[in-house]
Design an enzyme around this catalytic site. Structure first.
Site, PDB file in Angstrom:
ATOM      1  N   CYS A   1       0.817  -1.212   0.000  1.00  0.00           N
ATOM      2  CA  CYS A   1       0.000   0.000   0.000  1.00  0.00           C
ATOM      3  C   CYS A   1       0.858   1.273   0.000  1.00  0.00           C
ATOM      4  O   CYS A   1       1.577   1.547  -0.937  1.00  0.00           O
ATOM      5  CB  CYS A   1      -0.983  -0.057   1.168  1.00  0.00           C
ATOM      6  SG  CYS A   1      -2.413   1.004   1.001  1.00  0.00           S
ATOM      7  N   HIS A   2       0.805   2.065   1.070  1.00  0.00           N
ATOM      8  CA  HIS A   2       1.582   3.299   1.183  1.00  0.00           C
ATOM      9  C   HIS A   2       2.985   3.085   1.755  1.00  0.00           C
ATOM     10  O   HIS A   2       3.774   4.017   1.817  1.00  0.00           O
ATOM     11  CB  HIS A   2       0.844   4.315   2.072  1.00  0.00           C
ATOM     12  CG  HIS A   2      -0.377   4.903   1.434  1.00  0.00           C
ATOM     13  ND1 HIS A   2      -1.569   4.227   1.381  1.00  0.00           N
ATOM     14  CD2 HIS A   2      -0.586   6.086   0.822  1.00  0.00           C
ATOM     15  CE1 HIS A   2      -2.472   4.981   0.773  1.00  0.00           C
ATOM     16  NE2 HIS A   2      -1.902   6.109   0.414  1.00  0.00           N
TER      17      HIS A   2
END
Length: 177
Positions: free
Chosen positions: A106-107
């Site tokens: 994800c991030h």
């Protein structure tokens, strides 16, 4: 298989911590929750507070030599906090310097950018990081999971919680379970 999970004191996406953690345990591995501060970390379900989890070790108490691999869960706030902490960035860079596998979802690649370890690599992430990764010298792809072996330290990345099954399968294979 000893696996470090690095998270900030607040802001990790809970499912991106708990599902990989369970995968490591189910494979007979030994997961360790590492953070920048002792005590407990506060996980989130998107923007809502979720559960808390006890920290096993802080980044100042441990290093890459203690583990076979590193998992970096996402959540927007989690990697944003980690990338501003020099000890956390150094902890992450230590895995690359040692040629050990790293998995990020994800991030989480924001922390990898700060550690200056994405140049020349191909990876995926949450789509909003695409430009950041390209600006840091990486090639970004929109794939469920990407395993990059461009250097001795294998990098396994995924985009989002929907990719967790593929992410866990891929990193466990690379971690040697």
């Amino acid at each position: 298989m000893r696996v470090a999970f690095l998270v900030a004191p607040e802001g990790v996406e809970q499912v991106e911590l708990t599902e990989p953690w369970k995968a490591v345990r189910d494979a007979g591995g030994d997961p360790t929750l590492v953070s920048t501060a002792p005590g407990e970390i506060q996980a989130f379900d998107h923007l809502d507070k979720a559960d808390t989890f006890p920290v096993d070790r802080t980044v100042s108490e441990t290093g890459a030599a203690d583990y076979d691999g590193l998992v970096l869960p996402g959540g927007v706030a989690n990697p944003d906090a980690l990338r501003t902490d020099p000890a956390a960035v150094s902890f992450v860079k230590g895995f690359f310097d040692a040629g050990k596998p790293v998995a990020a979802i994800c991030h989480a690649p924001w922390t990898l950018i700060e550690a200056d370890v994405v140049r020349g690599r191909t990876l995926t992430s949450w789509p909003s990081l695409r430009t950041d990764l390209r600006n840091a010298g990486a090639t970004w792809v929109d794939e469920q999971v990407k395993v990059c072996t461009a250097t001795p330290s294998t990098l396994i990345t995924s985009r989002k919680p929907d990719d967790l099954n593929a992410f866990c399968t891929a990193f466990l294979k690379e971690f040697g379970s």
